[in-house]
Design a protein around this motif. Structure first.
Motif, PDB file in Angstrom:
ATOM      1  N   ASP A 165       0.866  -1.349  -0.029  1.00  0.00           N
ATOM      2  CA  ASP A 165       0.050  -0.108  -0.089  1.00  0.00           C
ATOM      3  C   ASP A 165       0.899   1.486   0.071  1.00  0.00           C
ATOM      4  O   ASP A 165       1.689   1.603   0.919  1.00  0.00           O
ATOM      5  CB  ASP A 165      -0.926  -0.088   1.291  1.00  0.00           C
ATOM      6  CG  ASP A 165      -2.076   1.035   1.286  1.00  0.00           C
ATOM      7  OD1 ASP A 165      -2.103   1.941   0.274  1.00  0.00           O
ATOM      8  OD2 ASP A 165      -2.757   1.061   2.210  1.00  0.00           O
TER       9      ASP A 165
ATOM     10  N   ARG B  24      -0.187   4.277  -0.247  1.00  0.00           N
ATOM     11  CA  ARG B  24      -0.941   5.560   0.355  1.00  0.00           C
ATOM     12  C   ARG B  24      -0.088   6.044   1.657  1.00  0.00           C
ATOM     13  O   ARG B  24       0.168   5.089   2.628  1.00  0.00           O
ATOM     14  CB  ARG B  24      -2.384   5.389   0.544  1.00  0.00           C
ATOM     15  CG  ARG B  24      -3.112   4.831  -0.755  1.00  0.00           C
ATOM     16  CD  ARG B  24      -4.402   4.423  -0.576  1.00  0.00           C
ATOM     17  NE  ARG B  24      -4.675   3.327   0.524  1.00  0.00           N
ATOM     18  CZ  ARG B  24      -5.680   2.890   0.888  1.00  0.00           C
ATOM     19  NH1 ARG B  24      -6.808   3.484   0.698  1.00  0.00           N
ATOM     20  NH2 ARG B  24      -5.893   1.722   1.777  1.00  0.00           N
ATOM     21  N   ARG B  25      -0.418   7.398   1.957  1.00  0.00           N
ATOM     22  CA  ARG B  25       0.236   7.709   3.110  1.00  0.00           C
ATOM     23  C   ARG B  25      -0.778   8.074   4.451  1.00  0.00           C
ATOM     24  O   ARG B  25      -1.907   8.323   3.759  1.00  0.00           O
ATOM     25  CB  ARG B  25       0.721   9.308   2.879  1.00  0.00           C
ATOM     26  CG  ARG B  25       1.919   9.326   1.752  1.00  0.00           C
ATOM     27  CD  ARG B  25       3.013   8.506   2.029  1.00  0.00           C
ATOM     28  NE  ARG B  25       3.943   8.421   1.240  1.00  0.00           N
ATOM     29  CZ  ARG B  25       5.160   7.828   1.059  1.00  0.00           C
ATOM     30  NH1 ARG B  25       5.426   7.210   1.964  1.00  0.00           N
ATOM     31  NH2 ARG B  25       5.960   7.957   0.036  1.00  0.00           N
ATOM     32  N   ARG B  26      -0.571   7.350   5.488  1.00  0.00           N
ATOM     33  CA  ARG B  26      -1.556   7.318   6.405  1.00  0.00           C
ATOM     34  C   ARG B  26      -1.347   8.841   7.119  1.00  0.00           C
ATOM     35  O   ARG B  26      -0.281   9.075   7.647  1.00  0.00           O
ATOM     36  CB  ARG B  26      -1.085   6.392   7.513  1.00  0.00           C
ATOM     37  CG  ARG B  26      -2.123   6.271   8.686  1.00  0.00           C
ATOM     38  CD  ARG B  26      -1.508   5.040   9.441  1.00  0.00           C
ATOM     39  NE  ARG B  26      -2.566   4.757  10.529  1.00  0.00           N
ATOM     40  CZ  ARG B  26      -2.214   5.500  11.728  1.00  0.00           C
ATOM     41  NH1 ARG B  26      -1.259   5.889  12.053  1.00  0.00           N
ATOM     42  NH2 ARG B  26      -3.127   5.011  12.719  1.00  0.00           N
TER      43      ARG B  26
ATOM     44  N   THR C 228      -8.191   9.198  11.307  1.00  0.00           N
ATOM     45  CA  THR C 228      -6.842   8.651  10.653  1.00  0.00           C
ATOM     46  C   THR C 228      -7.281   8.063   9.442  1.00  0.00           C
ATOM     47  O   THR C 228      -8.357   7.528   9.528  1.00  0.00           O
ATOM     48  CB  THR C 228      -6.040   7.778  11.618  1.00  0.00           C
ATOM     49  OG1 THR C 228      -5.858   8.465  12.905  1.00  0.00           O
ATOM     50  CG2 THR C 228      -4.823   7.555  10.766  1.00  0.00           C
TER      51      THR C 228
ATOM     52  N   HIS D 209      -6.025   7.496   5.076  1.00  0.00           N
ATOM     53  CA  HIS D 209      -5.053   7.573   3.785  1.00  0.00           C
ATOM     54  C   HIS D 209      -5.153   8.530   2.709  1.00  0.00           C
ATOM     55  O   HIS D 209      -6.393   8.844   2.525  1.00  0.00           O
ATOM     56  CB  HIS D 209      -5.080   6.256   3.050  1.00  0.00           C
ATOM     57  CG  HIS D 209      -4.600   4.922   4.201  1.00  0.00           C
ATOM     58  ND1 HIS D 209      -3.440   4.708   4.362  1.00  0.00           N
ATOM     59  CD2 HIS D 209      -5.598   3.992   4.591  1.00  0.00           C
ATOM     60  CE1 HIS D 209      -3.337   3.602   5.384  1.00  0.00           C
ATOM     61  NE2 HIS D 209      -4.627   3.211   5.568  1.00  0.00           N
TER      62      HIS D 209
ATOM     63  N   SER E 293      -4.491  10.355  -0.750  1.00  0.00           N
ATOM     64  CA  SER E 293      -4.209  10.263  -2.281  1.00  0.00           C
ATOM     65  C   SER E 293      -4.653  11.518  -3.043  1.00  0.00           C
ATOM     66  O   SER E 293      -5.526  12.359  -2.497  1.00  0.00           O
ATOM     67  CB  SER E 293      -5.059   8.888  -2.784  1.00  0.00           C
ATOM     68  OG  SER E 293      -6.428   8.890  -2.568  1.00  0.00           O
TER      69      SER E 293
ATOM     70  N   VAL F  13      -8.755  12.034   1.551  1.00  0.00           N
ATOM     71  CA  VAL F  13      -8.445  11.371   2.391  1.00  0.00           C
ATOM     72  C   VAL F  13      -9.702  10.525   2.900  1.00  0.00           C
ATOM     73  O   VAL F  13     -10.516  11.040   2.869  1.00  0.00           O
ATOM     74  CB  VAL F  13      -8.113  12.304   3.661  1.00  0.00           C
ATOM     75  CG1 VAL F  13      -7.667  11.515   4.862  1.00  0.00           C
ATOM     76  CG2 VAL F  13      -6.696  13.096   3.493  1.00  0.00           C
TER      77      VAL F  13
ATOM     78  N   GLU G 144      -9.385   5.196   7.327  1.00  0.00           N
ATOM     79  CA  GLU G 144      -8.627   3.580   7.373  1.00  0.00           C
ATOM     80  C   GLU G 144      -9.799   2.671   7.942  1.00  0.00           C
ATOM     81  O   GLU G 144      -9.602   1.300   7.827  1.00  0.00           O
ATOM     82  CB  GLU G 144      -7.447   3.713   8.161  1.00  0.00           C
ATOM     83  CG  GLU G 144      -7.450   4.040   9.666  1.00  0.00           C
ATOM     84  CD  GLU G 144      -6.166   3.561  10.206  1.00  0.00           C
ATOM     85  OE1 GLU G 144      -5.280   3.465   9.548  1.00  0.00           O
ATOM     86  OE2 GLU G 144      -6.177   4.187  11.305  1.00  0.00           O
TER      87      GLU G 144
END
Length: 594
Positions: A3, A5-7, A24, A26, A28, A42, A45
């Protein structure tokens, strides 16, 4: 697939200018038809719901520097405000931590701008306040943020703490005049205190903080400019304001002959302190040396050799080994004056015959002293501890130290013998090249009068030369002597032939009717004649004419041409050529000679 994607954590600013936690998710980016452009998305999650959807364009608020500054100013103000709710502060500091973690994905140029903005907005003063709070979670997150700053630019952190110390000194001076005590604590001392006071049984936070401190005091990443040297300034600051905080637990635990507290957690903490001090001994110069000697630090450290924890005793031994490895006589005199080998020898004897790491480490230290021939320490060990070590025969280290000591004492008692050994060692089987040159110059300056009875005066050193070199000057002398005798005989012979002295000779090389001729005259075979052996014209004599050449001279008197005198060579081939020339007519002979 991984994955990519940035958390991230999403906060929104409510109407009361407070930050609400949205959760919180992810992040993109993609094209959103509804927004007619590329947008930042965003998704949570937990359930994938959309937490944020924002179109990317130059007028977006988070891309404006002015808005960024206002945002960061509000963030730091809420973090440091005592009225801020503890839960809210935890959310804000965690957001700032995630914010700094996200910066690691930026390009170097953008990351530089990011941390520079944080520094200008006052992140370090804010961290100093947060680290002083009682909330362990807040302090832990603040420590992570501080580690990002130190790893990115340690010089920035050093500059801040030095400016802070200067400001505190100025304030303290004014308060002292007013008889008020200044209780301000430096940021770097807060870091040291958190390392010392870590309540984690595994000391995970203390290990992290010790690594940050080592980065800050490492001269390898310190800058040097034309106007100032960061190493000199920062180390001077550190040893003045911070070193006593770092060594406080060590000094407090070593007031007696053995550690006052010897539990596992205390031993771990002291091992961390010793590790940092050992690093300072290796990389710092006179700062740590002055501190160790003035504060008697090594003696306190060696008290830990009596610890029941072997790893702590080995840390203390490694600290001393690093000092001895410098081979600094200031350290050596301090060790000898305080008899600081005694704790090591006691630990070695208490270890008994066990072949373990402690045994090997102690023997290696003494072996280093022997191999490097550290004379002062060798003499000190043998004079004070030989009786305790003389029975150790499973290694030759201590007997080798004793031998070194005896050799030193022998050299001291017989300095001339030591000097002679040095001469023999350095000059055995060697002759000075200048001596040979002087002897050769003496030979060439020797006159014939210095030679007696046909033998040359040879210097004793020339006896080592080969026979040909010796016989050559003798043969030259004999030839000169024969030449004199032949000249005397020639004069006597001419006087007997004419009854009076021979007339003067004139060498005529050219005239109107003179023709250069060559004839073998009987007079040429007479002793002392120009063609006889030993004469100046004979081969092998000084001034002789080279072979394969013929010189003639016309001997004339007042009456005209009388004859020719030839100077033939002694080779048989030349004699045959002369016989052939005698048979030629005079005209052809003259033509041949010309």
């Amino acid at each position: 697939m991984t994955d990519t994607r940035r958390r991230v954590k999403v906060y929104t600013l409510n109407e009361d200018r407070q930050w609400d936690d949205r959760g919180t998710g992810h992040v993109s980016s993609g094209y959103v038809e509804r927004l007619k452009g590329m947008s930042l998305l965003v998704r949570a999650e937990s359930d994938g719901s959309l937490l944020l959807e924002s179109k990317i364009n130059p007028n977006t608020a988070y891309q404006k520097q002015q808005e960024d500054e206002k945002f960061l100013t509000d963030l730091f103000a809420q973090l440091t405000d005592e009225a801020t709710d503890e839960e809210k502060r935890q959310e804000l500091v965690n957001f700032l931590k995630e914010f700094c973690a996200f910066s690691q994905t930026l390009q170097p140029q953008n990351r530089d701008a990011f941390f520079k903005t944080l520094s200008n907005m006052g992140i370090l003063p804010a961290l100093e306040v947060i680290l002083g709070m009682d909330d362990t979670q807040v302090r832990s997150a603040a420590t992570d943020i501080f580690s990002y700053l130190v790893e990115y630019n340690p010089s920035m952190v050093r500059e801040f703490v030095m400016q802070e110390a200067q400001q505190n000194d100025d304030v303290s001076k004014k308060l002292t005049e007013q008889k008020i005590t200044n209780k301000d604590i430096l940021l770097i001392n807060l870091i040291i205190e958190h390392m010392i006071c870590d309540t984690d049984p595994e000391l995970g936070g203390a290990v992290q903080l010790m690594g940050l401190l080592r980065t800050l005091v490492d001269p390898e990443n310190m800058l040097a400019t034309a106007n100032k040297t960061e190493k000199t300034e920062f180390l001077g600051f550190f040893y003045k304001h911070c070193m006593h905080v770092l060594t406080a637990p060590l000094l407090a635990n070593t007031t007696e002959d053995k550690p006052s507290k010897d539990d596992f957690q205390t031993a771990q903490l002291l091992a961390l302190v010793l590790e940092l001090l050992t690093f300072c001994v290796e990389h710092h110069t006179y700062h740590i040396k002055n501190y160790i000697i003035n504060k008697d630090i090594l003696r306190r450290v060696l008290v830990l050799m009596a610890s029941k924890h072997a790893f702590l005793a080995l840390c203390a031994l490694r600290f001393k080994r690093k000092i001895i490895g410098l081979k600094d006589e200031f350290y050596n005199r301090y060790i000898m004056k305080s008899f600081l080998f005694e704790p090591v020898v006691k630990a070695f004897l208490n270890n008994g015959s066990r072949y373990n790491l402690m045994n090997s480490a102690i023997i290696e230290m003494f072996e280093f002293i022997r191999v490097e021939d550290i004379k002062s320490l060798t003499a000190h060990v043998i004079e004070n501890y030989w009786k305790a070590l003389e029975d150790v025969d499973y290694v030759q280290t201590f007997k080798g130290l004793k031998l070194r000591f005896e050799q030193q004492r022998e050299r001291q008692d017989n300095p001339k013998l030591d000097s002679m050994r040095s001469i023999l060692r350095n000059h055995r089987y060697r002759r000075d090249a200048r001596t040979l040159e002087d002897e050769e110059e003496m030979w060439f300056n020797t006159d014939e009068d210095d030679m007696e009875d046909g033998e040359a005066v040879v210097s004793p050193s020339d006896k080592t030369k080969n026979d040909d070199d010796i016989m050559d000057p003798i043969s030259k002398f004999m030839e000169r002597k024969k030449l004199k005798e032949s000249e005397e005989k020639e004069v006597l012979l001419k006087t007997n032939l004419s009854g009076r002295q021979s007339p003067s000779f004139k060498l005529s090389l050219s005239s109107g009717t003179k023709t250069t001729l060559s004839s073998q005259s009987p007079a040429t075979n007479l002793p002392g004649s120009p063609g006889s052996p030993g004469s100046p014209g004979s081969p092998g004599s000084p001034g002789s004419i080279p072979k394969n050449t013929s010189q003639t001279a016309a001997i004339t008197t007042k009456g005209g041409l009388v004859g020719l005198v030839d100077y033939p060579d002694d080779d048989e081939d030349d004699d045959e050529d002369e016989d052939k020339e005698d048979t030629l007519p005079l005209s052809k002979k003259a033509k041949f000679e010309s």
